[in-house]
Motif scaffolding. Structure first.
Motif, mmCIF file in Angstrom:
data_model
loop_
_atom_site.group_PDB
_atom_site.id
_atom_site.type_symbol
_atom_site.label_atom_id
_atom_site.label_comp_id
_atom_site.label_asym_id
_atom_site.label_seq_id
_atom_site.Cartn_x
_atom_site.Cartn_y
_atom_site.Cartn_z
ATOM 1 N N PRO A 1 7.558 11.040 18.111
ATOM 2 C CA PRO A 1 7.648 11.052 16.499
ATOM 3 C C PRO A 1 8.349 10.093 16.135
ATOM 4 O O PRO A 1 9.593 9.724 16.425
ATOM 5 C CB PRO A 1 7.852 12.472 16.196
ATOM 6 C CG PRO A 1 9.019 12.877 17.365
ATOM 7 C CD PRO A 1 8.405 12.292 18.699
ATOM 8 N N LEU A 2 8.288 9.436 14.983
ATOM 9 C CA LEU A 2 9.166 8.524 14.214
ATOM 10 C C LEU A 2 9.065 8.695 12.907
ATOM 11 O O LEU A 2 7.645 8.539 12.196
ATOM 12 C CB LEU A 2 8.432 7.159 14.562
ATOM 13 C CG LEU A 2 8.946 6.594 16.040
ATOM 14 C CD1 LEU A 2 8.193 5.149 16.096
ATOM 15 C CD2 LEU A 2 10.093 6.585 16.451
ATOM 16 N N THR A 3 9.925 8.857 12.278
ATOM 17 C CA THR A 3 9.928 9.124 10.570
ATOM 18 C C THR A 3 10.261 7.746 10.205
ATOM 19 O O THR A 3 11.374 7.133 10.635
ATOM 20 C CB THR A 3 11.004 10.276 10.108
ATOM 21 O OG1 THR A 3 10.613 11.551 10.705
ATOM 22 C CG2 THR A 3 11.098 10.366 8.505
ATOM 23 N N VAL A 4 9.683 7.259 9.240
ATOM 24 C CA VAL A 4 10.050 5.959 8.530
ATOM 25 C C VAL A 4 9.962 6.043 6.875
ATOM 26 O O VAL A 4 9.402 6.842 6.411
ATOM 27 C CB VAL A 4 8.970 4.778 9.060
ATOM 28 C CG1 VAL A 4 8.850 4.566 10.272
ATOM 29 C CG2 VAL A 4 7.584 5.150 8.327
ATOM 30 N N GLU A 5 10.719 5.150 6.406
ATOM 31 C CA GLU A 5 11.053 5.143 4.859
ATOM 32 C C GLU A 5 10.451 3.841 4.432
ATOM 33 O O GLU A 5 10.654 2.799 5.039
ATOM 34 C CB GLU A 5 12.426 5.276 4.354
ATOM 35 C CG GLU A 5 12.415 5.985 3.164
ATOM 36 C CD GLU A 5 12.125 7.388 3.129
ATOM 37 O OE1 GLU A 5 12.298 7.855 1.920
ATOM 38 O OE2 GLU A 5 11.976 8.057 3.824
ATOM 39 N N VAL A 6 9.717 3.713 3.566
ATOM 40 C CA VAL A 6 8.763 2.748 3.093
ATOM 41 C C VAL A 6 9.525 2.305 1.746
ATOM 42 O O VAL A 6 9.168 3.159 0.758
ATOM 43 C CB VAL A 6 7.275 2.791 3.015
ATOM 44 C CG1 VAL A 6 6.670 1.292 2.709
ATOM 45 C CG2 VAL A 6 7.097 3.337 4.596
ATOM 46 N N TRP A 7 9.870 1.166 1.401
ATOM 47 C CA TRP A 7 10.184 0.778 0.026
ATOM 48 C C TRP A 7 9.329 -0.294 -0.363
ATOM 49 O O TRP A 7 8.934 -1.306 0.647
ATOM 50 C CB TRP A 7 11.603 0.348 0.116
ATOM 51 C CG TRP A 7 12.740 1.268 0.094
ATOM 52 C CD1 TRP A 7 13.301 2.035 -0.928
ATOM 53 C CD2 TRP A 7 13.270 1.883 1.169
ATOM 54 N NE1 TRP A 7 14.282 2.692 -0.434
ATOM 55 C CE2 TRP A 7 14.262 2.739 0.872
ATOM 56 C CE3 TRP A 7 13.083 1.329 2.495
ATOM 57 C CZ2 TRP A 7 15.068 3.572 1.629
ATOM 58 C CZ3 TRP A 7 13.800 2.085 3.563
ATOM 59 C CH2 TRP A 7 14.849 3.157 3.162
ATOM 60 N N TYR A 8 8.859 -0.480 -1.365
ATOM 61 C CA TYR A 8 7.523 -1.329 -1.817
ATOM 62 C C TYR A 8 7.483 -1.907 -3.070
ATOM 63 O O TYR A 8 8.023 -0.907 -4.068
ATOM 64 C CB TYR A 8 6.213 -0.594 -1.579
ATOM 65 C CG TYR A 8 6.051 0.845 -2.061
ATOM 66 C CD1 TYR A 8 5.231 0.828 -3.393
ATOM 67 C CD2 TYR A 8 6.343 1.948 -1.438
ATOM 68 C CE1 TYR A 8 5.211 2.208 -3.853
ATOM 69 C CE2 TYR A 8 6.203 3.083 -1.766
ATOM 70 C CZ TYR A 8 5.733 3.068 -3.091
ATOM 71 O OH TYR A 8 5.670 4.321 -3.812
ATOM 72 N N PRO A 9 7.058 -2.754 -3.591
ATOM 73 C CA PRO A 9 6.860 -3.211 -5.312
ATOM 74 C C PRO A 9 5.704 -2.400 -5.618
ATOM 75 O O PRO A 9 4.771 -1.881 -5.277
ATOM 76 C CB PRO A 9 6.193 -4.593 -5.091
ATOM 77 C CG PRO A 9 6.764 -5.140 -3.847
ATOM 78 C CD PRO A 9 6.536 -3.703 -2.712
ATOM 79 N N ALA A 10 6.364 -1.611 -6.917
ATOM 80 C CA ALA A 10 5.595 -0.436 -7.617
ATOM 81 C C ALA A 10 5.293 -0.982 -8.857
ATOM 82 O O ALA A 10 5.835 -1.861 -9.455
ATOM 83 C CB ALA A 10 6.539 0.584 -7.444
ATOM 84 N N ARG A 11 4.206 -0.543 -9.312
ATOM 85 C CA ARG A 11 3.879 -0.560 -10.971
ATOM 86 C C ARG A 11 4.922 0.066 -11.614
ATOM 87 O O ARG A 11 5.660 1.176 -11.222
ATOM 88 C CB ARG A 11 2.657 0.248 -11.125
ATOM 89 C CG ARG A 11 1.504 -0.493 -10.629
ATOM 90 C CD ARG A 11 0.083 -0.251 -11.274
ATOM 91 N NE ARG A 11 -0.084 1.130 -11.457
ATOM 92 C CZ ARG A 11 -0.692 1.928 -10.784
ATOM 93 N NH1 ARG A 11 -1.227 1.501 -9.618
ATOM 94 N NH2 ARG A 11 -1.075 3.334 -10.922
ATOM 95 N N LYS A 12 5.390 -0.436 -12.891
ATOM 96 C CA LYS A 12 6.180 0.345 -13.700
ATOM 97 C C LYS A 12 6.074 1.614 -13.989
ATOM 98 O O LYS A 12 5.024 2.112 -14.415
ATOM 99 C CB LYS A 12 6.458 -0.768 -14.951
ATOM 100 C CG LYS A 12 6.806 -2.080 -14.858
ATOM 101 C CD LYS A 12 8.446 -2.284 -14.450
ATOM 102 C CE LYS A 12 8.699 -3.793 -14.191
ATOM 103 N NZ LYS A 12 10.140 -3.748 -13.964
ATOM 104 N N SER A 13 7.198 2.228 -13.797
ATOM 105 C CA SER A 13 7.252 3.788 -13.991
ATOM 106 C C SER A 13 8.226 4.320 -15.073
ATOM 107 O O SER A 13 9.334 4.623 -14.697
ATOM 108 C CB SER A 13 7.267 4.473 -12.682
ATOM 109 O OG SER A 13 6.112 4.209 -11.884
ATOM 110 N N PRO A 14 8.181 4.106 -16.407
ATOM 111 C CA PRO A 14 9.308 4.152 -17.183
ATOM 112 C C PRO A 14 10.160 5.581 -17.246
ATOM 113 O O PRO A 14 11.158 5.780 -17.396
ATOM 114 C CB PRO A 14 8.525 3.754 -18.700
ATOM 115 C CG PRO A 14 7.482 3.202 -18.422
ATOM 116 C CD PRO A 14 6.938 3.613 -17.224
#
Length: 427
Positions: free
Chosen positions: A79-92
């Motif tokens: 098993p491998l847990t990963v965290e993914v950061w990514y460009p997102a749509r604006k969420s005020p």
């Protein structure tokens, strides 16, 4: 007073005032990765809102190195847990993330594991910005023991600049589940490749996944710290030495599995993935322990950026990281050196000054300010990956005099490029 000095002083006051006003306020407390007033140019965040999500992956039928014996060679689903950061749509209305990690040691009864939390600037489960994708992929590998949250100052920063950034919790190598060292030695490069394949798969149209259309796996960088650096160098072509393969065999009941990651195995060269376009290795462990010989280092041909402290007492400097730089003669390579720093040139700062000494020293540097190191790392990693993954015109941030005191380095506030060296060599 000298007129030139007066102008310079006014300029510095303006920069400090401007950056202080634009970065922090009483209602906006410091978060790991925020630029200090003297941060170099590319340390500042990019234009994208950053989303973050956690994925659980399963790498099937892998060698269970921790349970190898002279007569048993078991396999398991890793098993491998990963965290993914990514460009997102604006969420005020989105709430900034809180990360959960551990202090202490799983193998030390005097330092039991204790959870701790700290704030980030990403938005948990924010909708992805699929209209502007796909984005180059960056895979991040922590030290031993460590976690996928060890370098959030960098992962969030890079995602804000238009990358999908994936940090791995390497099973049997985190604070929460650290096992015998042999698992780390064998699995690091293979974990990186598996995650690369999984990100490419999840990107496919029709995958019904938030990463669909988001990941340009053909433009991938591998980033690793300490044992993570050990792994990304091997993934990039630096095959392990015969002597080190023998050492591994002695640790694992006679296993020859690590030979697959050396030039002794004809298939190894073919495992270097052409999708990987650049490597960043912070304080990579192993050279001073015989992990690589000249032949192995000469097989590294991917552009590589090494970062180290000149007094690194874990990985070594002259016989460690600098020896890797000197020996990788077929790679376009850089070596950024923090003078008088030791090994901790990559992590987030200590979460508090109230930590027990061992926990504090796991993150701290005795000479350098960790937040300053973080900003400098953001700047140079952004320059190097921007050049090699996006083709950005960042050469001027890398074409510098070796000694930072010779002249103020490009992108640095006047008088602040001090205590650093940057070497560059081409094949």
């Amino acid at each position: 007073m000298n007129r030139t000095l007066t102008i310079t002083s006014i300029y510095l006051i303006f920069l400090i005032f401007f950056h202080s006003r634009s970065v922090l306020s009483q209602d906006d407390p410091f978060v790991f990765g925020d630029p200090l007033p003297d941060a170099p140019e590319l340390a500042y965040r990019g234009a994208y809102q950053v989303g973050v999500q956690t994925l659980e992956l399963l790498h099937k039928n892998q060698p269970d190195i921790l349970n190898f014996t002279e007569n048993e060679r078991p396999e398991y689903d890793r098993p491998l847990t990963v965290e993914v950061w990514y460009p997102a749509r604006k969420s005020p209305d989105g709430q900034s993330v809180t990360y959960q990690d551990y202090l202490g040691s799983p193998n030390d009864p005097d330092r039991p594991l204790e959870p701790f939390s700290f704030s980030g600037r990403a938005i948990r489960n924010a909708p992805p910005n699929q209209s502007e994708g796909p984005f180059p992929l960056i895979i991040v590998s922590h030290g031993y023991p460590g976690s996928r949250f060890l370098m959030t100052y960098l992962t969030e920063n890079l995602a804000s600049k238009g990358y999908v950034v994936v940090a791995i919790d390497h099973t049997e190598s985190t604070h929460a589940d650290a096992g015998k060292f042999a698992s780390t030695l064998y699995h690091r490069a293979l974990d990186d490749f598996f995650v690369l394949d999984e990100m490419a798969r999840l990107n496919e149209s029709g995958s019904d996944h938030f990463l669909s259309g988001m990941v340009d796996a053909e433009s991938t960088a591998l980033v690793g710290y300490s044992m993570g650096g050990y792994g990304v160098l091997n993934a990039g072509g630096a095959g392990y030495s015969p002597g080190f393969v023998q050492t591994f065999s002695q640790m694992t009941g006679g296993s020859k599995k690590l030979a697959e990651r050396s030039l002794a195995d004809p298939a190894y060269v073919g495992t270097v993935d052409p999708r990987v376009k650049a490597i960043v290795a912070f304080a990579p462990w192993g050279m001073a322990r015989g992990v690589w010989n000249a032949e192995g280092l000469e097989n590294l041909r991917i552009p590589t950026f090494l970062i180290a402290g000149s007094e690194d007492d874990i990985s070594g400097y002259e016989e460690g990281v600098k020896a890797i730089y000197d020996g990788a003669i077929n790679a376009d390579r850089y070596l950024l050196t923090y003078l008088n720093a030791r090994h901790n040139v990559a992590p987030n700062p200590p979460v508090s000054t109230d930590l027990d000494q061992p926990d504090y020293m796991h993150y701290s540097e005795p000479v350098w300010k960790e937040r300053r190191i973080n900003n400098i790392n953001q700047h140079f990693v952004s320059a190097f990956l921007g050049l090699h993954l996006k083709g950005l015109d960042y050469e001027s941030f890398l074409d510098l005099p070796e000694n930072s005191l010779e002249e103020t380095w490009e992108g640095f506030v006047p008088r602040t490029s001090i205590g650093l060296e940057l070497r560059h060599a081409e094949p």
